[in-house]
Design a protein around this motif. Structure first.
Motif, PDB file in Angstrom:
ATOM      1  N   MET A   1       0.753  -1.059   0.163  1.00  0.00           N
ATOM      2  CA  MET A   1       0.187  -0.005   0.128  1.00  0.00           C
ATOM      3  C   MET A   1       1.006   1.120   0.026  1.00  0.00           C
ATOM      4  N   THR A   2       0.561   2.145  -0.868  1.00  0.00           N
ATOM      5  CA  THR A   2       1.316   3.510  -0.803  1.00  0.00           C
ATOM      6  C   THR A   2       0.230   4.718  -0.853  1.00  0.00           C
ATOM      7  N   ILE A   3       0.628   5.768  -0.270  1.00  0.00           N
ATOM      8  CA  ILE A   3       0.142   7.306  -0.662  1.00  0.00           C
ATOM      9  C   ILE A   3       0.802   7.913  -1.607  1.00  0.00           C
ATOM     10  N   LYS A   4      -0.060   8.890  -2.048  1.00  0.00           N
ATOM     11  CA  LYS A   4       0.643  10.017  -2.848  1.00  0.00           C
ATOM     12  C   LYS A   4       0.786  11.226  -2.223  1.00  0.00           C
ATOM     13  N   LEU A   5       2.222  11.753  -2.003  1.00  0.00           N
ATOM     14  CA  LEU A   5       2.424  13.044  -1.691  1.00  0.00           C
ATOM     15  C   LEU A   5       2.560  13.759  -2.863  1.00  0.00           C
ATOM     16  N   TYR A   6       2.114  15.022  -2.595  1.00  0.00           N
ATOM     17  CA  TYR A   6       2.388  15.951  -3.702  1.00  0.00           C
ATOM     18  C   TYR A   6       2.808  17.310  -3.255  1.00  0.00           C
ATOM     19  N   GLY A   7       3.506  17.951  -4.125  1.00  0.00           N
ATOM     20  CA  GLY A   7       3.933  19.551  -3.603  1.00  0.00           C
ATOM     21  C   GLY A   7       5.394  19.319  -3.078  1.00  0.00           C
ATOM     22  N   ILE A   8       6.307  20.411  -3.190  1.00  0.00           N
ATOM     23  CA  ILE A   8       7.389  20.382  -3.312  1.00  0.00           C
ATOM     24  C   ILE A   8       7.974  20.301  -1.795  1.00  0.00           C
ATOM     25  N   HIS A   9       7.359  21.008  -0.825  1.00  0.00           N
ATOM     26  CA  HIS A   9       7.711  21.110   0.399  1.00  0.00           C
ATOM     27  C   HIS A   9       7.534  19.592   1.122  1.00  0.00           C
ATOM     28  N   PRO A  10       6.322  18.908   0.869  1.00  0.00           N
ATOM     29  CA  PRO A  10       5.878  17.681   1.613  1.00  0.00           C
ATOM     30  C   PRO A  10       6.876  16.637   1.056  1.00  0.00           C
ATOM     31  N   VAL A  11       7.141  16.507  -0.041  1.00  0.00           N
ATOM     32  CA  VAL A  11       8.063  15.599  -0.857  1.00  0.00           C
ATOM     33  C   VAL A  11       9.539  15.628  -0.202  1.00  0.00           C
ATOM     34  N   LEU A  12       9.947  16.908  -0.320  1.00  0.00           N
ATOM     35  CA  LEU A  12      11.375  17.399   0.204  1.00  0.00           C
ATOM     36  C   LEU A  12      11.502  16.708   1.747  1.00  0.00           C
ATOM     37  N   GLU A  13      10.628  17.073   2.400  1.00  0.00           N
ATOM     38  CA  GLU A  13      10.754  16.949   3.762  1.00  0.00           C
ATOM     39  C   GLU A  13      10.734  15.486   4.172  1.00  0.00           C
ATOM     40  N   ALA A  14       9.652  14.739   3.271  1.00  0.00           N
ATOM     41  CA  ALA A  14       9.688  13.166   3.443  1.00  0.00           C
ATOM     42  C   ALA A  14      10.990  12.627   3.018  1.00  0.00           C
ATOM     43  N   LEU A  15      11.601  13.168   1.844  1.00  0.00           N
ATOM     44  CA  LEU A  15      13.087  12.701   1.371  1.00  0.00           C
ATOM     45  C   LEU A  15      13.989  12.949   2.613  1.00  0.00           C
ATOM     46  N   LYS A  16      13.863  13.951   3.170  1.00  0.00           N
ATOM     47  CA  LYS A  16      14.851  14.050   4.376  1.00  0.00           C
ATOM     48  C   LYS A  16      14.670  13.338   5.637  1.00  0.00           C
TER      49      LYS A  16
ATOM     50  N   VAL B   1       4.890  14.697  -7.674  1.00  0.00           N
ATOM     51  CA  VAL B   1       4.166  13.844  -7.052  1.00  0.00           C
ATOM     52  C   VAL B   1       5.020  12.606  -6.623  1.00  0.00           C
ATOM     53  N   ALA B   2       4.704  12.110  -5.431  1.00  0.00           N
ATOM     54  CA  ALA B   2       5.560  10.807  -5.111  1.00  0.00           C
ATOM     55  C   ALA B   2       4.673   9.618  -4.574  1.00  0.00           C
ATOM     56  N   LYS B   3       5.243   8.514  -4.678  1.00  0.00           N
ATOM     57  CA  LYS B   3       4.416   7.441  -4.184  1.00  0.00           C
ATOM     58  C   LYS B   3       5.287   6.958  -3.116  1.00  0.00           C
TER      59      LYS B   3
ATOM     60  N   SER C   1     -12.606  10.498  11.062  1.00  0.00           N
ATOM     61  CA  SER C   1     -11.400  11.488  11.395  1.00  0.00           C
ATOM     62  C   SER C   1     -10.680  11.157   9.812  1.00  0.00           C
ATOM     63  N   ALA C   2     -10.032  12.496   9.563  1.00  0.00           N
ATOM     64  CA  ALA C   2      -9.347  12.275   8.311  1.00  0.00           C
ATOM     65  C   ALA C   2      -7.985  11.571   8.885  1.00  0.00           C
ATOM     66  N   GLN C   3      -7.345  10.964   7.814  1.00  0.00           N
ATOM     67  CA  GLN C   3      -6.235  10.081   7.916  1.00  0.00           C
ATOM     68  C   GLN C   3      -5.006  10.681   7.142  1.00  0.00           C
ATOM     69  N   LEU C   4      -3.857  10.289   7.645  1.00  0.00           N
ATOM     70  CA  LEU C   4      -2.649  10.778   7.174  1.00  0.00           C
ATOM     71  C   LEU C   4      -2.498  10.561   5.459  1.00  0.00           C
ATOM     72  N   THR C   5      -2.867  11.714   4.747  1.00  0.00           N
ATOM     73  CA  THR C   5      -2.978  11.508   3.155  1.00  0.00           C
ATOM     74  C   THR C   5      -1.879  12.521   2.795  1.00  0.00           C
TER      75      THR C   5
ATOM     76  N   ALA D   1      -0.466  16.094   4.285  1.00  0.00           N
ATOM     77  CA  ALA D   1       0.961  16.416   4.208  1.00  0.00           C
ATOM     78  C   ALA D   1       0.973  17.964   3.630  1.00  0.00           C
ATOM     79  N   LYS D   2       0.444  18.015   2.382  1.00  0.00           N
ATOM     80  CA  LYS D   2       0.482  19.264   1.640  1.00  0.00           C
ATOM     81  C   LYS D   2       0.055  20.227   2.613  1.00  0.00           C
ATOM     82  N   SER D   3      -1.183  20.103   3.232  1.00  0.00           N
ATOM     83  CA  SER D   3      -1.863  21.046   4.254  1.00  0.00           C
ATOM     84  C   SER D   3      -0.590  21.747   5.302  1.00  0.00           C
TER      85      SER D   3
END
Length: 191
Positions: free
Chosen positions: A1-16, A70-72, A131-135, A139-141
């Protein structure tokens, strides 16, 4: 199972924070100073980066605010309540958790995570249902703050609060129509 991250900051922070969680990254442009740090980290972690300059990236992300990235990735890890308290106590700090109940809008959830991180909150506790889940939207918000927070998903908020009380954690609630602030009244918060 994967989620989609999108946006520069969310993807950059996840990479870190968790580069091993990445399956791939798709970008809509090949150059730009804002993408350089992201591409450097992806290259270092040997993550497959696809360049897709078509309009398919909006479909991939499910959002118009993807900023061309966009990142999976693997889903965010959860920590159980006992481990959360034990880890926080190891830091020799007062426990400071944000407990959310019935926050269903992912944009609000992300904004609360961002504010919690800025306020020194150690973890966010939220219910499994209703509840909203971690999507990717959360992450973008959160502008990437989600990567710097621990999360505990519980079945029952009332039971979680009881467990925290038994450990000596003070519980403070907030609601919109209150006449008191965090800094006034019995047990006023000291920062």
């Amino acid at each position: 199972m994967t989620i989609k991250l999108y946006g520069i900051h969310p993807v950059l922070e996840a990479l870190k924070k968790r580069p091993k969680a990445f399956k791939n990254i798709t970008i809509s442009r090949k150059e730009g100073k804002t993408l350089d740090p992201l591409l450097a980290l992806a290259s270092k972690a040997k993550i497959n980066v696809c360049h897709d300059v078509s309009e398919k990236i909006a479909k991939l992300s499910g959002s118009d605010s993807h900023q061309g990235v966009v990142a999976k990735v693997e889903p965010y890890p959860f920590v159980d309540l006992q481990t959360l308290s034990k880890n926080a106590r190891k830091e020799d700090k007062k426990l400071f958790f944000l407990v959310l109940d019935s926050i269903q809008d992912p944009h609000n959830f992300g904004a609360l995570i961002r504010s919690a991180l800025g306020s020194g909150v150690q973890a966010v506790i939220f219910p499994k249902d209703r509840s909203a889940q971690l999507t990717g939207t959360v992450a973008k918000s959160s502008a990437g703050a989600i990567e710097h927070m621990q999360f505990c998903r519980v079945v029952n908020i009332a039971s979680a609060l009881d467990a925290l009380k038994k450990e000596g954690v003070w519980i403070a609630g907030a609601f919109a129509d209150s006449k008191e602030t965090l800094y006034s009244g019995d047990g006023a918060m000291e920062l």
